[in-house]
Design an enzyme around this catalytic site. Structure first.
Site, PDB file in Angstrom:
ATOM      1  CG  HIS A 191      -2.793  -2.207  -3.234  1.00 38.00           C
ATOM      2  ND1 HIS A 191      -1.837  -3.169  -3.126  1.00 38.00           N
ATOM      3  CD2 HIS A 191      -3.014  -1.753  -1.994  1.00 38.00           C
ATOM      4  CE1 HIS A 191      -1.500  -3.313  -1.856  1.00 38.00           C
ATOM      5  NE2 HIS A 191      -2.207  -2.460  -1.147  1.00 38.00           N
ATOM      6  CG  ASN A 194      -0.356   2.675  11.272  1.00 40.05           C
ATOM      7  OD1 ASN A 194      -0.257   2.212  10.138  1.00 40.05           O
ATOM      8  ND2 ASN A 194      -0.800   1.981  12.289  1.00 40.05           N
ATOM      9  CG  MET A 196      -4.535  -6.150   7.622  1.00 36.50           C
ATOM     10  SD  MET A 196      -5.876  -5.043   7.169  1.00 36.50           S
ATOM     11  CE  MET A 196      -5.894  -3.949   8.612  1.00 36.50           C
ATOM     12  CB  SER A 197      -0.422  -8.062   2.872  1.00 36.74           C
ATOM     13  OG  SER A 197       0.711  -7.327   3.306  1.00 36.74           O
ATOM     14  CG  HIS A 208      -6.238   3.141   3.559  1.00 37.19           C
ATOM     15  ND1 HIS A 208      -5.219   2.216   3.704  1.00 37.19           N
ATOM     16  CD2 HIS A 208      -6.466   3.215   2.226  1.00 37.19           C
ATOM     17  CE1 HIS A 208      -4.864   1.760   2.507  1.00 37.19           C
ATOM     18  NE2 HIS A 208      -5.593   2.364   1.597  1.00 37.19           N
ATOM     19  CG  HIS A 226      -4.799  -7.175   0.642  1.00 37.54           C
ATOM     20  ND1 HIS A 226      -4.895  -6.330  -0.433  1.00 37.54           N
ATOM     21  CD2 HIS A 226      -3.669  -6.819   1.307  1.00 37.54           C
ATOM     22  CE1 HIS A 226      -3.862  -5.494  -0.431  1.00 37.54           C
ATOM     23  NE2 HIS A 226      -3.092  -5.772   0.606  1.00 37.54           N
ATOM     24  CE1 TYR A 281      -8.121  -5.004   1.877  1.00 38.55           C
ATOM     25  CE2 TYR A 281      -6.350  -5.739   3.316  1.00 38.55           C
ATOM     26  CZ  TYR A 281      -6.815  -4.929   2.303  1.00 38.55           C
ATOM     27  OH  TYR A 281      -5.962  -4.039   1.702  1.00 38.55           O
ATOM     28  CD  GLU A 282      -8.162  -6.727  -2.317  1.00 32.77           C
ATOM     29  OE1 GLU A 282      -8.451  -6.147  -3.374  1.00 32.77           O
ATOM     30  OE2 GLU A 282      -7.045  -7.222  -2.089  1.00 32.77           O
ATOM     31  CB  ALA A 335       1.547  -0.259   4.655  1.00 35.41           C
ATOM     32  CB  SER A 358      -0.876   0.070   1.261  1.00 36.54           C
ATOM     33  OG  SER A 358      -1.775  -0.984   1.311  1.00 36.54           O
TER      34      SER A 358
HETATM   35  N1  HPA Z   1      -2.517  -2.764  11.344  1.00 36.42           N
HETATM   36  C1  HPA Z   1      -2.658  -3.655  10.351  1.00 36.42           C
HETATM   37  N2  HPA Z   1      -2.293  -3.424   9.113  1.00 36.42           N
HETATM   38  C2  HPA Z   1      -1.697  -2.242   8.852  1.00 36.42           C
HETATM   39  C3  HPA Z   1      -1.498  -1.271   9.838  1.00 36.42           C
HETATM   40  C4  HPA Z   1      -1.924  -1.548  11.160  1.00 36.42           C
HETATM   41  O1  HPA Z   1      -1.803  -0.740  12.092  1.00 36.42           O
HETATM   42  N3  HPA Z   1      -0.901  -0.206   9.234  1.00 36.42           N
HETATM   43  C5  HPA Z   1      -0.733  -0.542   7.932  1.00 36.42           C
HETATM   44  N4  HPA Z   1      -1.217  -1.771   7.691  1.00 36.42           N
END
Ligand code: HPA
Length: 269
Positions: free
Chosen positions: A61, A235, A211-212, A247, A83, A85-86, A113, A30
């Protein structure tokens, strides 16, 4: 159609469209798509033009494959990934990795990320993943094993190549920054974690959360590829700072580290 036939069909389409047989594959996370613009003699193919390819729907993406050269190395870059989650299966999330492996690449560089759990990290830090904990509840190796690709029970004691990490650490040093290392916990998402989940993840030894990456890394190891994975701490994880996660912040941090990230990938390859 069986998985290998779909992968081989997509791989053949890439060879015919780009003429490139990559030594190295790169998957960009991302907000980290800028590296794709750095290739020499680049040929771009939208995923929509590749048979069986899962479309990437996440904002940030791009959804394209770029083939070209970094120095003398032939490289295929996936800008945009699928992903869980998609709604994709772990097998679909690993489809691009399977194709890269089938094209003959010996190494895979994965970027993502991630949220920073380790309190010594700060926003914008780049971290080489040293190991992972798979909490996604899914695995791309589930189901009948294709012995042509790899063994039924692949070893994961060096899922993230020690030699590749050493190269990355040296490259970062020459570029003037420190590349930390850490353990990546993979969750299915799509919600960011609760503060309680982050405390739990810290207790079990995780430094990063995302998440990837894990489906791709498992498939790559299964196929015998060397893996280097680099997280951008976009973050600090939930509850670490007194602020919410969104996001847009994740994408903005990706943009801020763009030149450092790109320089590191180029040097490593
Ligand atoms: N959690 C999960 N996935 C992420 C995060 C997070 O804080 N930041 C970027 N991808």
């Amino acid at each position: 159609m069986n998985q290998r036939l779909m992968v081989d069909t997509a791989a053949a389409a890439i060879v015919s469209k780009t003429g490139i047989r990559p030594a190295v594959g790169v998957i960009l996370g991302s907000g980290l798509g800028a590296f794709a613009e750095e290739l020499r003699e680049a040929v771009t193919v939208p995923y929509a033009e590749l048979p069986h390819w899962p479309a990437s729907t996440a904002v940030g993406h791009a959804g394209k494959l770029v083939a070209g050269y970094v120095g003398e190395q032939a490289v295929v870059v996936l800008s945009g990934r699928a992903h869980l989650y998609e709604g994709y299966s772990a097998q679909q999330a690993a489809f691009g990795t399977r194709v890269i492996g089938s094209l003959g690449a010996h190494s895979l560089v994965v970027t993502n990320a991630a949220g920073g759990i380790n309190l010594s990290y700060s926003q914008g830090a780049l971290v080489a993943i040293s190991d992972h904990v798979n909490l996604q509840g899914a695995n791309p190796l589930t189901g009948p094993n294709d012995d042509h690709w790899g063994p039924r029970f692949p070893d994961m004691t060096e899922g993230y190549s020690i030699a590749s990490r050493a190269i990355a650490r040296e490259a970062a040093k020459e570029l003037g920054f420190h590349l930390a290392e850490g353990v990546y916990a993979a969750l299915a998402g799509p919600n960011y974690e609760t503060p309680a989940e982050i405390r739990y993840l810290r207790t079990i030894g995780a430094d990063l959360v995302g998440m990837s990456t894990v489906p791709e890394v498992l498939a790559a190891n299964h196929m015998g590829m060397k893996v280097l994975a680099i997280s951008c701490v976009t973050n600090m994880a939930a509850g670490v700072l007194d602020q919410k996660i969104d996001h847009e912040e994740v994408l903005e941090t990706g943009r801020q580290v763009r030149s450092r990230f790109t320089a590191l990938l180029k040097a490593v390859i």
